[in-house]
Write an enzyme that holds these catalytic residues in place. Structure first.
Site, PDB file in Angstrom:
ATOM      1  N   ASP A   1      54.622  50.782 -22.299  1.00 17.36           N
ATOM      2  CA  ASP A   1      55.963  51.047 -22.847  1.00 17.36           C
ATOM      3  C   ASP A   1      57.002  50.223 -22.087  1.00 17.36           C
ATOM      4  O   ASP A   1      58.054  50.725 -21.684  1.00 17.36           O
ATOM      5  CB  ASP A   1      56.300  52.532 -22.758  1.00 17.36           C
ATOM      6  CG  ASP A   1      57.519  52.894 -23.617  1.00 17.36           C
ATOM      7  OD1 ASP A   1      57.870  52.098 -24.513  1.00 17.36           O
ATOM      8  OD2 ASP A   1      58.116  53.964 -23.378  1.00 17.36           O
TER       9      ASP A   1
ATOM     10  N   LYS B   1      65.581  66.198 -19.139  1.00 15.50           N
ATOM     11  CA  LYS B   1      66.757  65.508 -18.625  1.00 15.50           C
ATOM     12  C   LYS B   1      66.509  64.997 -17.214  1.00 15.50           C
ATOM     13  O   LYS B   1      65.558  65.424 -16.532  1.00 15.50           O
ATOM     14  CB  LYS B   1      67.966  66.435 -18.639  1.00 15.50           C
ATOM     15  CG  LYS B   1      67.819  67.676 -17.765  1.00 15.50           C
ATOM     16  CD  LYS B   1      69.064  68.551 -17.870  1.00 15.50           C
ATOM     17  CE  LYS B   1      68.926  69.806 -17.014  1.00 15.50           C
ATOM     18  NZ  LYS B   1      70.124  70.674 -17.089  1.00 15.50           N
TER      19      LYS B   1
ATOM     20  N   LEU C   1      72.215  62.712 -15.230  1.00 19.54           N
ATOM     21  CA  LEU C   1      72.298  61.261 -15.403  1.00 19.54           C
ATOM     22  C   LEU C   1      71.944  60.826 -16.813  1.00 19.54           C
ATOM     23  O   LEU C   1      72.433  59.805 -17.284  1.00 19.54           O
ATOM     24  CB  LEU C   1      71.376  60.560 -14.397  1.00 19.54           C
ATOM     25  CG  LEU C   1      71.682  60.809 -12.908  1.00 19.54           C
ATOM     26  CD1 LEU C   1      70.644  60.113 -12.045  1.00 19.54           C
ATOM     27  CD2 LEU C   1      73.079  60.338 -12.552  1.00 19.54           C
ATOM     28  N   GLY C   2      71.102  61.585 -17.490  1.00 17.73           N
ATOM     29  CA  GLY C   2      70.715  61.215 -18.839  1.00 17.73           C
ATOM     30  C   GLY C   2      69.679  62.184 -19.385  1.00 17.73           C
ATOM     31  O   GLY C   2      69.259  63.146 -18.720  1.00 17.73           O
ATOM     32  N   PHE C   3      69.277  61.907 -20.642  1.00 21.15           N
ATOM     33  CA  PHE C   3      68.299  62.752 -21.319  1.00 21.15           C
ATOM     34  C   PHE C   3      67.171  61.875 -21.842  1.00 21.15           C
ATOM     35  O   PHE C   3      67.400  60.751 -22.304  1.00 21.15           O
ATOM     36  CB  PHE C   3      68.946  63.518 -22.476  1.00 21.15           C
ATOM     37  CG  PHE C   3      69.958  64.548 -22.030  1.00 21.15           C
ATOM     38  CD1 PHE C   3      69.567  65.848 -21.757  1.00 21.15           C
ATOM     39  CD2 PHE C   3      71.281  64.199 -21.866  1.00 21.15           C
ATOM     40  CE1 PHE C   3      70.493  66.782 -21.345  1.00 21.15           C
ATOM     41  CE2 PHE C   3      72.216  65.127 -21.456  1.00 21.15           C
ATOM     42  CZ  PHE C   3      71.814  66.430 -21.197  1.00 21.15           C
TER      43      PHE C   3
END
Length: 1037
Positions: free
Chosen positions: A152, A34, A27-29
């Protein structure tokens, strides 16, 4: 955590499954690894798996001898993430590890990041933006009440589920906030970080999270960030953040309440900044608050829960400590003494022990509340076939996990390998200090939980009621069931004590180890098993919700697909109607009451005979001779079939009439010039078609068809039609030999005519048709032989061309301008005399062949035309074969070139020509010797810049009529373009150039140059422009 030797499997290919989860697409990094999509093998539930490399732990200072042991802070962070149970906080389902990676099984947010939503759709409406912001504030308030700060917060870390609910994610920067200690780590993104973090000062995490929420609110309402630098200079950006310098949107962009809330949040001094709970009571959030939102706010824990975890709901301090939670804290701190933890819980101020106690206590309350709600209206029934297992062990076994080694390890590991790894069920533990009054902590899914009875710590011997540790510890069926949910599968650990479970962790024969996946550590696994149990009821509930979501999604897609199909069908119908309208508008013939197709000529004739319409002379007839029209073909009605014989005969006569009109149209004045003694022909008036009776032909004197005479053709404009009409007539030239002998033919026709040299200039200038015909014939021969015998051609013998007209409204009639004019004669060898066809059948007033296209002669007088008398040269080669002459049109010259050409001819002729000045508003034509570029000129009495701008607008408006590829050079005042052959004027494709030049005294000159194509097309374009200029009154008189 203690890990057995798995070196034989570490080099193997990474497995596509982790425990019961089957890994899928990436799905993403992220910065630590990941994120992959995963699916439960049994239930099909989808989750997101975050893969964290263990090398990061070693780089951060973890120098343990055993690399498989996770740092304590990682274990606590995972427990905190699991214990945060809130609808607006991303859930952590499970944790697995291999030799190299740590796998966090997280909740899957289908709609992705809030950042992508803002990028795709821009700023949100205030109602939607405030709904998202409220969910963010509620989720952060929940975390702050338990002493956890995110640090964050940004749209990239705010995820959206399938219903667009906010899920706060990525607690990698999270920390436990206490009153005694301030945070010092500078973390977060520069655009969202608070001024105190950017300045590097110790700060309170709660206030910094509020600042980040204010930046997010600004982005939701405006679609941009309050602190940003276009050039990407981070230093300038941080300076803006330190000063709190940003531009507040005005009232037209956001409301006054939104301006007030943003102004209270984005305050540099954290002590003056609005608190997180005060934001929930702000008028902006109250404006769109619903009952569901009010309930979510009411369910939030006490604001100071992390400060006083032992206080009750009324903030009264309670001295009692939950023993089960205390034992869990002992497990989490890896054997730390319970008295030390109790003292930390009772001392003043905040500490991590209090925060974790508050988290566990909150988790326990939520679990009990959820279980009671599910079982509120249920009647518990005793099931005889259900058993209840209780485990009793002394506290000494808990404190010394490896003290019991009474049997060989191999036998123990085999037995427990079958019981645990084969079923892939995780064990549940609940540590209790009292076997009578302790109660299990029911998890949210109401899975069965076995509680362990812990005796006094001083008792060292095993109680008599405890069976052999290597045998099953089950009581009889009469034992009372302790699980909350009936009919649930048993999933408890059947060992005697935690000591035996710890020994199993070190065993090499575990099936988990064979599959290269294990739990994180023995003590940590104990706690994880207790709070991470994937309960059956929870999974069933998720499956049902997922199924309902899929059904709703399928219905929504079906409705959308149907709507799209309807829209596409409507657009196709609309486009078809527009296209049909364009076709109808493009057809030049009237379409009134046309019941049938226009393709067949028989239908046209029947319609004309029936309706008897007075057709305009400015329209072109529709017939099969016109290649530009292709209407829809339809069948003839039944009543027309009876007229087939008559219509076929009429068709032949009409076709012959049209052919004769094209054959004889331009010869009327020629015939009149050859017969000066005959009476003048009356002009043919405009009249409708009144009859289709057969025309009378003289077979002995006239050819009936054009194909009967093999002659070259030269197409020019007929004088019998208006210039708005595009009809053309064909002048028949009887072979190239007849070009030489035309004067002899004229002498034979009337021997009393004077020779060519004595022809007076006045008579010649009044009738330019004969000279123009001879010139055109001569030009054809010259153009064809130019490439072969160009050196033998004498340009002085070529007659000068005459102007073709001054405008579309100025026409020639068919009268003889001067009955006494002298025709041109030339001595040549005698050739066969061919009689031109007579026009007797078209001289009547009601003649049907040509009356449709004629109109009354214009009252505008024609300008006097200048002609030069010169003999026709005979030095053209006779080798060209008959019928090969082309329709190449000669180029033109200016007036000065024409005079030079005439002066040259004076040396070879007896009588010098008399030059009459041409009208300035006529189009000038001249022919070069060998050139193929036609130049036309139009004089105007306005400056060249104004004239160029007028031409620019005029030609732009003519693009829809066939003008293409127009290029305007404003500097040089040059216009280039192309008239395509599919234009509405049905002209040949021609590439042209128009130059606007100064002509002195504020006057200007338009010069037309033909680069390639048809001279007729360029002349038509110049004539149309001249007409427009004449109407505007700017032609130079």
């Amino acid at each position: 955590m203690t890990v057995a030797n798995t070196e034989t499997h570490s080099a193997a290919k990474p497995s596509s499954t982790i425990g019961p989860w089957k890994l899928g697409e990436t799905l993403g990094f992220g910065s630590t690894g990941k994120v992959q999509l995963a699916q439960h093998e049994r239930t099909g539930h989808r989750t997101a798996v975050k893969v964290i490399s263990k090398s990061i732990f070693n780089n951060n200072g973890n120098h343990s001898n055993d690399d498989s042991v996770l740092p304590y802070n990682i274990e606590r962070e995972i427990v905190i993430m699991k214990l945060l149970s809130h609808p607006n906080v991303l859930s952590l389902y499970d944790v697995w590890e291999t030799n190299n990676n740590l796998y966090l099984i997280l909740e899957y947010a289908e709609k992705g990041e809030l950042f992508n939503l803002l990028v795709d759709h821009g700023p949100l409406p205030e109602r939607e933006a405030i709904n998202c912001f409220r969910q963010i504030i509620i989720g952060i308030s929940y975390c702050h009440a338990l002493g956890i700060v995110h640090r964050d917060l940004k749209p990239e870390n705010l995820l959206l589920d399938s219903f667009y609910n906010i899920k706060i994610a990525d607690f990698g920067m999270a920390a436990l906030q206490t009153d005694a200690d301030l945070l010092e780590t500078s973390c977060g993104s520069p655009h969202y970080a608070a001024p105190e973090i950017v300045s590097g000062l110790p700060y309170e995490g709660f206030a910094s999270d509020v600042w980040s929420c204010g930046v997010i609110l600004f982005a939701l309402l405006t679609g941009r960030l309050p602190f940003d630098e276009e050039n990407g200079n981070v230093r300038d950006l941080l300076l803006k953040v330190q000063k709190g310098q940003f531009e507040m949107p005005n009232d037209t962009e956001i409301s006054r309440d939104a301006q007030d809330l943003i102004g209270k949040i984005l305050v540099v001094d954290p002590r003056q900044r609005i608190k997180i709970r005060d934001i929930l009571s702000h008028p902006l959030l109250k404006k769109y608050q619903t009952i569901k939102d009010s309930k979510s706010i009411k369910d939030l824990p006490r604001e100071n829960t992390y400060l006083y975890p032992l206080a009750d709901s009324n903030n009264h301090t309670s001295a009692s400590i939950d023993d089960s939670i205390l034992q869990n804290l002992v497990v989490l701190w890896h054997g730390r003494h319970a008295d030390d933890i109790v003292s930390k819980l009772k001392e003043n101020g905040t500490n991590k022990e209090k925060i974790l106690y508050a988290l566990l206590y909150r988790f326990k309350l939520d679990s009990v509340r959820g279980s009671n709600k599910k079982n509120r209206n249920k009647i518990k029934k005793t099931k005889k076939n259900k058993r209840s297992s209780t485990l009793s062990s002394s506290s000494s076994l808990l404190l010394n996990n490896r003290s019991i080694q009474s049997t060989p390890r191999r036998r123990t590991s085999k037995r427990h390998s079958r019981e645990f790894s084969s079923s892939r069920k995780r064990s549940s533990f609940l540590l209790s200090s009292n076997p009578t009054d302790s109660s299990p902590i029911p998890l949210r899914s109401s899975k069965r939980i076995t509680h362990i009875n812990v005796a006094s710590a001083n008792t060292q011997a095993t109680p008599s009621g405890v069976p052999n540790p290597h045998k099953r510890n089950s009581k009889k069926r009469s034992s009372k069931r302790l699980s909350y949910m009936p009919n649930t599968k048993r999933s408890s650990l059947t060992s005697k004590s935690l000591s035996n479970f710890t020994n199993l962790i070190d065993d090499d024969d575990w099936e988990y180890i064979e599959k290269d996946a294990k739990r994180t550590s023995s003590n940590f696994a104990t706690l994880i098993d207790e709070i991470f149990e994937p309960e059956k009821f929870e999974l069933a509930k998720r499956e049902k919700a997922e199924l309902q979501r899929k059904v709703q999604e399928a219905k929504r897609q079906s409705v959308n697909a149907q709507k799209i199909n309807e829209d596409e069908f409507g657009s196709e119908v609309s486009d078809g109607m527009k296209e049909l309208k364009k076709i109808n508008d493009k057809v030049s013939s009237p379409l009134i009451n046309y019941e049938f197709s226009q393709q067949e000529l028989l239908q046209d004739i029947d319609t004309l005979l029936t309706n008897r319409y007075q057709l305009s002379s400015y329209t072109r007839p529709i017939s099969r001779l016109d290649p530009g029209l292709t209407p829809v073909t339809e069948t003839l009605p039944n009543n027309l079939k009876e007229k087939t014989a008559l219509l076929q005969d009429t068709e032949k006569k009409i076709i012959e009439t049209i052919r004769r009109s094209k054959f004889l149209g331009s010869l009327l004045n020629v015939r009149g010039g050859l017969s000066p003694g005959k009476s003048e022909l009356a002009p043919i008036e405009e009249s409708p078609i009144v009859s289709t009776t057969p025309l009378i032909y003289n077979d002995r004197m006239e050819p009936r068809r054009i194909s009967d005479v093999e002659v070259p053709h030269f197409t020019r404009k007929s004088k019998h039609f208006t210039t708005a009409n595009n009809r053309r007539s064909v002048l028949s030239l009887y072979a190239k030999d007849s070009i030489k002998d035309l004067n002899e033919f004229l002498i034979k026709e009337d021997p009393d005519l004077p020779p060519q040299g004595s022809t007076d200039n006045e008579s010649r200038s009044e009738d330019p048709e004969i000279a123009e015909s001879i010139t055109d014939s001569r030009n054809i021969q010259y153009d064809e032989d130019d490439s072969k015998d160009g050196d033998n051609v004498n340009n002085d013998n070529i007659l000068s061309d005459f102007p073709q007209g001054v405008g579309i409204s100025q026409e020639y009639d068919m009268k003889d301008k001067n009955p006494n004019q002298s025709p041109i004669s030339k001595s040549a060898e005698p050739t066969l005399v061919v009689k031109l066809p007579s026009l007797s059948s078209f001289q009547g007033k009601n003649a049907s062949g040509l009356g449709l296209y004629q109109r009354e002669p214009s009252k505008v007088t024609l300008p006097s035309l200048t002609s030069n008398n010169s003999s026709v040269g005979e030095n053209i080669e006779d080798g060209a074969e008959k019928g090969t002459e082309s329709e190449k049109i000669a180029a033109s010259l200016s007036d000065d070139d024409l005079k030079e050409d005439n002066d040259k001819k004076d040396n070879d002729t007896v009588n010098a020509p008399t030059t009459v000045k041409k009208p300035p508003n006529s189009v000038l034509l001249k022919k070069f010797s060998k050139g193929k570029i036609l130049e036309l000129e139009i004089h105007a009495k306005i400056p060249e810049k104004r004239l160029y701008e007028g031409l620019h607008k005029l030609l732009e408006g003519w693009k829809q009529y066939g003008l293409k590829n127009l290029v305007f050079n404003i500097t040089n005042m040059i216009i280039t373009g192309k008239l395509v052959n599919d234009s509405i004027l049905f002209l040949r494709s021609t590439l042209f150039e128009i130059m606007v030049l100064p002509n002195g005294d504020g006057r200007s000159l338009i010069k037309f140059n033909k680069k390639t194509g048809s001279t007729k097309t360029l002349t038509k374009l110049a004539t149309e422009i001249q007409i427009i200029l004449q109407k505007e009154g700017v032609l130079d008189k």
